[in-house]
Design a protein around this motif. Structure first.
Motif, PDB file in Angstrom:
ATOM      1  N   PHE A 175       0.717  -1.296  -0.042  1.00  0.00           N
ATOM      2  CA  PHE A 175      -0.002  -0.105   0.085  1.00  0.00           C
ATOM      3  C   PHE A 175       0.907   1.277  -0.222  1.00  0.00           C
ATOM      4  O   PHE A 175       1.431   1.490   1.039  1.00  0.00           O
ATOM      5  CB  PHE A 175      -0.855  -0.041   1.189  1.00  0.00           C
ATOM      6  N   PRO A 176       0.724   2.091  -1.090  1.00  0.00           N
ATOM      7  CA  PRO A 176       1.959   3.064  -1.347  1.00  0.00           C
ATOM      8  C   PRO A 176       1.705   4.199  -0.257  1.00  0.00           C
ATOM      9  O   PRO A 176       2.782   4.905   0.103  1.00  0.00           O
ATOM     10  CB  PRO A 176       1.641   3.604  -2.722  1.00  0.00           C
ATOM     11  N   HIS A 177       0.399   4.442   0.237  1.00  0.00           N
ATOM     12  CA  HIS A 177       0.256   5.661   0.898  1.00  0.00           C
ATOM     13  C   HIS A 177       0.341   5.306   2.486  1.00  0.00           C
ATOM     14  O   HIS A 177       0.210   6.051   3.339  1.00  0.00           O
ATOM     15  CB  HIS A 177      -1.113   6.082   0.661  1.00  0.00           C
ATOM     16  N   LEU A 178       0.811   4.126   2.865  1.00  0.00           N
ATOM     17  CA  LEU A 178       0.925   3.567   4.110  1.00  0.00           C
ATOM     18  C   LEU A 178       2.308   3.498   4.496  1.00  0.00           C
ATOM     19  O   LEU A 178       3.299   3.646   3.465  1.00  0.00           O
ATOM     20  CB  LEU A 178       0.200   2.271   4.538  1.00  0.00           C
ATOM     21  N   VAL A 189       5.861   1.669   6.127  1.00  0.00           N
ATOM     22  CA  VAL A 189       6.418   0.536   6.240  1.00  0.00           C
ATOM     23  C   VAL A 189       5.843  -0.366   7.364  1.00  0.00           C
ATOM     24  O   VAL A 189       5.391  -1.259   7.064  1.00  0.00           O
ATOM     25  CB  VAL A 189       8.040   0.571   6.533  1.00  0.00           C
ATOM     26  N   GLU A 190       5.639  -0.090   8.389  1.00  0.00           N
ATOM     27  CA  GLU A 190       5.217  -0.727   9.578  1.00  0.00           C
ATOM     28  C   GLU A 190       3.765  -1.063   9.605  1.00  0.00           C
ATOM     29  O   GLU A 190       3.662  -2.154   9.890  1.00  0.00           O
ATOM     30  CB  GLU A 190       5.649   0.121  10.913  1.00  0.00           C
ATOM     31  N   GLN A 191       3.175   0.159   8.902  1.00  0.00           N
ATOM     32  CA  GLN A 191       1.580  -0.344   8.626  1.00  0.00           C
ATOM     33  C   GLN A 191       1.248  -1.275   7.479  1.00  0.00           C
ATOM     34  O   GLN A 191       0.543  -2.187   7.631  1.00  0.00           O
ATOM     35  CB  GLN A 191       1.001   0.965   8.197  1.00  0.00           C
ATOM     36  N   ASN A 192       2.301  -1.257   6.619  1.00  0.00           N
ATOM     37  CA  ASN A 192       2.141  -2.288   5.852  1.00  0.00           C
ATOM     38  C   ASN A 192       2.453  -3.706   6.163  1.00  0.00           C
ATOM     39  O   ASN A 192       1.696  -4.806   5.977  1.00  0.00           O
ATOM     40  CB  ASN A 192       3.239  -2.072   4.538  1.00  0.00           C
ATOM     41  N   VAL A 193       3.341  -3.701   6.871  1.00  0.00           N
ATOM     42  CA  VAL A 193       3.856  -5.083   7.573  1.00  0.00           C
ATOM     43  C   VAL A 193       2.966  -5.537   8.760  1.00  0.00           C
ATOM     44  O   VAL A 193       2.706  -6.873   8.603  1.00  0.00           O
ATOM     45  CB  VAL A 193       5.360  -4.936   8.240  1.00  0.00           C
ATOM     46  N   ALA A 194       2.327  -4.562   9.427  1.00  0.00           N
ATOM     47  CA  ALA A 194       1.305  -5.045  10.396  1.00  0.00           C
ATOM     48  C   ALA A 194      -0.030  -5.542   9.651  1.00  0.00           C
ATOM     49  O   ALA A 194      -0.794  -6.287  10.356  1.00  0.00           O
ATOM     50  CB  ALA A 194       1.088  -3.679  11.059  1.00  0.00           C
ATOM     51  N   TYR A 195      -0.241  -5.266   8.343  1.00  0.00           N
ATOM     52  CA  TYR A 195      -1.542  -5.578   8.008  1.00  0.00           C
ATOM     53  C   TYR A 195      -1.897  -6.953   8.213  1.00  0.00           C
ATOM     54  O   TYR A 195      -3.094  -7.150   8.320  1.00  0.00           O
ATOM     55  CB  TYR A 195      -1.341  -5.066   6.325  1.00  0.00           C
ATOM     56  N   TYR A 210      13.534   2.023   9.242  1.00  0.00           N
ATOM     57  CA  TYR A 210      12.390   2.474   8.087  1.00  0.00           C
ATOM     58  C   TYR A 210      11.143   2.608   8.442  1.00  0.00           C
ATOM     59  O   TYR A 210       9.975   2.884   7.738  1.00  0.00           O
ATOM     60  CB  TYR A 210      12.881   2.022   6.905  1.00  0.00           C
ATOM     61  N   SER A 211      10.919   2.087   9.596  1.00  0.00           N
ATOM     62  CA  SER A 211       9.417   2.034  10.161  1.00  0.00           C
ATOM     63  C   SER A 211       8.461   2.938   9.753  1.00  0.00           C
ATOM     64  O   SER A 211       7.226   2.700   9.344  1.00  0.00           O
ATOM     65  CB  SER A 211       9.263   1.292  11.429  1.00  0.00           C
ATOM     66  N   LYS A 212       8.882   4.086   9.947  1.00  0.00           N
ATOM     67  CA  LYS A 212       7.991   5.303   9.842  1.00  0.00           C
ATOM     68  C   LYS A 212       7.829   5.953   8.278  1.00  0.00           C
ATOM     69  O   LYS A 212       6.958   6.752   8.039  1.00  0.00           O
ATOM     70  CB  LYS A 212       8.159   6.590  10.714  1.00  0.00           C
ATOM     71  N   ARG A 213       8.693   5.496   7.462  1.00  0.00           N
ATOM     72  CA  ARG A 213       8.808   5.867   6.242  1.00  0.00           C
ATOM     73  C   ARG A 213       7.563   5.151   5.448  1.00  0.00           C
ATOM     74  O   ARG A 213       7.106   4.465   5.590  1.00  0.00           O
ATOM     75  CB  ARG A 213       9.767   5.135   5.423  1.00  0.00           C
ATOM     76  N   ARG A 214       6.986   6.306   4.496  1.00  0.00           N
ATOM     77  CA  ARG A 214       5.841   5.672   3.677  1.00  0.00           C
ATOM     78  C   ARG A 214       6.746   4.971   2.322  1.00  0.00           C
ATOM     79  O   ARG A 214       7.861   5.209   2.029  1.00  0.00           O
ATOM     80  CB  ARG A 214       5.280   7.109   2.755  1.00  0.00           C
ATOM     81  N   GLN A 223      14.114  -1.879  -1.533  1.00  0.00           N
ATOM     82  CA  GLN A 223      13.761  -1.837   0.084  1.00  0.00           C
ATOM     83  C   GLN A 223      12.551  -2.152  -0.195  1.00  0.00           C
ATOM     84  O   GLN A 223      11.867  -2.825   0.871  1.00  0.00           O
ATOM     85  CB  GLN A 223      13.995  -0.369   0.500  1.00  0.00           C
ATOM     86  N   GLN A 224      11.754  -1.702  -0.939  1.00  0.00           N
ATOM     87  CA  GLN A 224      10.067  -1.991  -1.178  1.00  0.00           C
ATOM     88  C   GLN A 224       9.956  -3.633  -1.291  1.00  0.00           C
ATOM     89  O   GLN A 224       8.993  -4.017  -0.534  1.00  0.00           O
ATOM     90  CB  GLN A 224       9.721  -1.220  -2.370  1.00  0.00           C
ATOM     91  N   GLN A 225      10.721  -4.247  -1.901  1.00  0.00           N
ATOM     92  CA  GLN A 225      10.738  -5.860  -1.865  1.00  0.00           C
ATOM     93  C   GLN A 225      11.014  -6.419  -0.411  1.00  0.00           C
ATOM     94  O   GLN A 225      10.574  -7.414  -0.089  1.00  0.00           O
ATOM     95  CB  GLN A 225      11.545  -6.046  -2.910  1.00  0.00           C
ATOM     96  N   ARG A 226      12.027  -5.726   0.173  1.00  0.00           N
ATOM     97  CA  ARG A 226      12.314  -6.310   1.411  1.00  0.00           C
ATOM     98  C   ARG A 226      11.189  -5.946   2.404  1.00  0.00           C
ATOM     99  O   ARG A 226      10.746  -6.810   3.117  1.00  0.00           O
ATOM    100  CB  ARG A 226      13.698  -5.826   2.132  1.00  0.00           C
ATOM    101  N   VAL A 227      10.238  -5.123   2.180  1.00  0.00           N
ATOM    102  CA  VAL A 227       9.304  -4.800   2.905  1.00  0.00           C
ATOM    103  C   VAL A 227       8.193  -5.693   2.633  1.00  0.00           C
ATOM    104  O   VAL A 227       7.450  -6.191   3.491  1.00  0.00           O
ATOM    105  CB  VAL A 227       8.523  -3.322   2.842  1.00  0.00           C
ATOM    106  N   ALA A 228       7.974  -6.028   1.479  1.00  0.00           N
ATOM    107  CA  ALA A 228       6.866  -7.171   0.971  1.00  0.00           C
ATOM    108  C   ALA A 228       7.509  -8.334   1.584  1.00  0.00           C
ATOM    109  O   ALA A 228       6.651  -9.269   2.107  1.00  0.00           O
ATOM    110  CB  ALA A 228       7.139  -7.391  -0.660  1.00  0.00           C
ATOM    111  N   LEU A 229       8.997  -8.705   1.665  1.00  0.00           N
ATOM    112  CA  LEU A 229       9.309  -9.857   2.311  1.00  0.00           C
ATOM    113  C   LEU A 229       9.014 -10.005   3.884  1.00  0.00           C
ATOM    114  O   LEU A 229       8.416 -10.819   4.309  1.00  0.00           O
ATOM    115  CB  LEU A 229      10.765 -10.245   2.123  1.00  0.00           C
TER     116      LEU A 229
END
Ligand code: ADP
Ligand code: MG
Length: 357
Positions: A90-93, A95-101, A129-133, A141-147
């Protein structure tokens, strides 16, 4: 953790034509193993992975996780983590919000979400990076968030569909090493999909090479590289030369073939190869094992240099030997072989291997 078993899996799509997208696939991914489906576009990799995830159900066959038959179970009841080519974040969320989903949708208690998210971000080396959008991060980095988002739910199995395709070459190599480190540390049974043979070789414990919905060969990277089962595998993995040559002698695990001009060469053959004198054998040899020698070297075939392509550490030389064309890869200094040169061509017996047509 569990092993993942695919037994006699067939998938036909409505309006999919006569040939099934996946045609009798049998694979067991062992507990903790990193297993790759490798093959060209359209060969059925994604369809296979989506059946393991539960997005498609097979037309026939069984999928089980350990002793648990999951064949017709929906995705959210399967305990799999999934990583896609386009990240699907989710681009507007943040890093931590994405991972918490995934934890929220699984109704994990509020107080336990934050520590799980930090742990997952630590795993992928993104703690700061938890607070970054998401749109403030690089592709890698985005792919590591996805992981991290896939791993945070602590899935029994991790499914990855071409996760590196959107990254440039250098980042792709770095990220594949990272994925493998993370997978090893987590010990998660993993099924990975790629069309990139280097990636598959570098990352995998074992590989299933697919074409037209079927597994052409299943083995370790070295088995597949050095003992390709057939022409397709030999040429898809590392561009082998495959030469059609008449058989002069045949034994149980070795044959002798005749090269144009009369020289002969010995080749290792799989047990039960079924070839006899006078048959045509398909013999593979990798370009890096084809040796160039001075013209008229005894025992060597006579060739002519047709093309020289300098690619940095190695040069690729295209040779004509009678009516055969083959490639040699040399690490010799450029400027020693020229188009039009007559050369001797040596095919060392221990590097020749008979493949199925
Ligand atoms: P890969 O991931 O190896 O590129 P796919 O699994 O996506 O291959 O596709 C395998 C085959 O199935 C292709 O011929 C593709 O066109 C076909 N296919 C994939 N998805 C569908 C679908 N939803 N409906 C019909 N045909 C499909
Ligand atoms: Mg695909």
């Amino acid at each position: 953790m569990v092993d993942v078993r695919l037994e006699s899996i067939v998938k036909r799509f409505p309006r999919g034509g006569d040939t099934p997208a996946v045609d009798d696939v049998n694979i067991t991914v062992n507990d903790g193993e990193f297993f790759t489906l490798l093959g060209p576009s359209g060969c059925g990799k994604t369809t296979t992975l989506r059946m393991v995830a539960g997005f498609y159900f097979p037309t026939s066959g069984t999928i089980s996780f350990g002793d648990d038959d999951v064949t017709r179970r929906p995705p959210n009841k399967r305990d799999t983590g999934m990583v896609f080519q386009n990240y699907a974040l989710f681009p507007h969320l943040t890093v931590e919000q994405n991972v918490a989903y995934g934890l929220k949708t699984r109704k994990v208690a509020r107080g336990r979400i934050a520590p799980r998210v930090s742990e997952a971000l630590e795993q992928v080396h993104l703690s700061g990076y938890s607070k970054r959008r998401i749109d403030q991060l690089s592709g890698g980095q985005q792919q590591r968030v996805a992981l991290a988002r896939a791993l945070v739910i602590r899935p029994q199995t991790l499914l990855l569909d071409e996760p590196l395709s959107n990254l440039d070459a250098k980042l792709r190599e770095e990220t594949r090493t990272e994925i493998r480190r993370i997978q090893r540390e987590a010990g998660t049974t993993s099924l990975y999909v790629t069309h990139d043979q280097d990636e598959a070789m570098a990352m995998s414990d074992r590989i299933a090479v697919m074409e037209a919905g079927r597994v052409q060969q299943l083995g370790t990277p070295t088995e597949i590289y050095h003992r390709p089962a057939n022409r397709f595998v030999a040429t898809f993995i590392g561009r082998s030369n495959v030469l059609a040559l008449p058989v002069e002698h045949a034994a149980e695990t070795e044959i002798e073939v005749r090269l144009p001009g009369g020289a002969t060469a010995r080749a290792a053959a799989p047990q039960g190869h079924g070839l006899g004198v006078g048959d045509t054998a398909y013999v593979s040899i990798r370009p890096e094992y084809v040796q160039l020698a001075p013209p008229r070297t005894p025992g060597a075939a006579s060739g002519v240099v047709k093309e020289v392509e300098f690619t940095g550490m190695t040069s690729t030389v295209t040779l004509e030997v009678g009516d055969l064309t083959l490639m040699a890869k040399t690490i010799d200094m450029p400027g020693t072989v020229f188009v039009g040169d007559a050369v001797g061509v040596v095919l060392p017996a221990e590097r020749l291997w008979v493949v199925q047509p």
